[in-house]
Design a protein around this motif. Structure first.
Motif, PDB file in Angstrom:
ATOM      1  N   UNK A   7     107.990  85.123 103.110  1.00 33.68           N
ATOM      2  CA  UNK A   7     108.575  84.573 101.890  1.00 33.68           C
ATOM      3  C   UNK A   7     109.713  83.586 102.083  1.00 33.68           C
ATOM      4  N   UNK A   8     109.978  83.159 103.351  1.00 36.50           N
ATOM      5  CA  UNK A   8     111.090  82.225 103.507  1.00 36.50           C
ATOM      6  C   UNK A   8     111.077  81.626 104.906  1.00 36.50           C
ATOM      7  N   UNK A   9     110.662  80.369 104.999  1.00 36.64           N
ATOM      8  CA  UNK A   9     110.806  79.612 106.238  1.00 36.64           C
ATOM      9  C   UNK A   9     111.515  78.299 105.906  1.00 36.64           C
ATOM     10  N   UNK A  10     112.263  77.780 106.871  1.00 33.57           N
ATOM     11  CA  UNK A  10     113.048  76.571 106.657  1.00 33.57           C
ATOM     12  C   UNK A  10     112.378  75.317 107.200  1.00 33.57           C
ATOM     13  N   UNK A  11     111.343  75.480 108.017  1.00 30.23           N
ATOM     14  CA  UNK A  11     110.706  74.356 108.699  1.00 30.23           C
ATOM     15  C   UNK A  11     109.210  74.383 108.430  1.00 30.23           C
TER      16      UNK A  11
END
Length: 250
Positions: A7-11
């Motif tokens: 539910x959360x990746x930055x790339x």
């Protein structure tokens, strides 16, 4: 049938998408720092295919850089800038009926705490209980926050580095085949379990992500992103047409 969601990746690039598929991830939520929503949506669509759904989102920086608190928002209708007061940010997310999640609660000085969550609990749809950047004590405290607020739990890789993708996931019962279905599952508190890998490679990736915090909080980055006033998600950027001036802290 179940669905593995990070539910959360930055790339997001070819390496990230390939690694997610190799690790059995079905859905990635892509929420990079300081990037406007149209660009996030375009990139998410580019890397979505029959094997991997990429859902756009924003991790919003609320408050000042020194006293910032992160809020993860999905299902946005319109772009929302960073560096509004927490109250102004939450009011805008409420107006848009967004899915609102609390990443890394009570972690360092960048997170929502139990007081923030209990102030407007009806706005929040989940609390993160496992994050690779956390130490063990932080994950334990996050679980306490989830229990104390009664909000559904989720876990994410919070990957700022490609090797971390697939180290943590939230597994939902049934299929999630669209962004709308993911939004619905999060809003409804649909049954899910949080999983993470273990062993020395997992520990190494956790430590590497933790070390990455030092660059994230560098003075050079603060000067470039906050003080210039020209970054895409600065609340006084011309793209927002002055709509958020009253809630801006810069």
């Amino acid at each position: 049938m179940s669905t593995r969601v990070d539910p959360h990746v930055k790339i997001l690039d070819e390496q990230v998408a390939r690694r997610a598929k190799e690790r059995g991830i079905d859905v990635l939520v892509y929420a990079p720092h300081f990037t406007r929503l149209p660009e996030i949506r375009e990139r998410a669509a580019r890397f979505s295919d029959d094997d991997l759904l990429v859902v756009p989102a924003r991790e919003l920086f609320t408050g000042s850089w020194r006293n910032r608190k992160h809020v993860l928002a999905l299902d946005l209708d319109e772009p929302v800038p960073d560096f509004l007061t927490l109250e102004a940010t939450l009011s805008e997310l409420d107006r848009q009926d967004a899915v609102v999640l609390a990443p890394h609660p009570e972690f360092a000085s960048v997170s929502l705490d139990v007081v923030d969550l209990n102030r407007r609990p009806e706005l929040f749809d989940g609390v993160e209980v496992y994050n690779p950047k956390h130490l063990g004590k932080h994950n334990r405290r996050a679980r306490e926050v989830a229990r104390g607020t009664g909000l559904p739990a989720f876990g994410s890789s919070y990957a700022h580095l490609a090797p971390t993708v697939g180290e943590v996931w939230t597994e939902f019962e049934g299929s999630v085949d669209s962004a709308g279905e993911l939004h619905g599952a999060l809003r409804s508190g649909a049954p899910r379990r949080v999983f993470h890998r273990s062993g020395w490679t997992h520990e190494l990736r956790r430590r590497t992500e933790f070390a990455h915090l030092f660059w994230e909080n560098s003075v050079e980055k603060v000067d470039r992103l906050v003080l210039s006033g020209t970054e895409d998600t600065h609340p006084r950027h011309p793209a927002y047409g002055g709509r958020f001036d009253d809630g801006a802290v810069y």
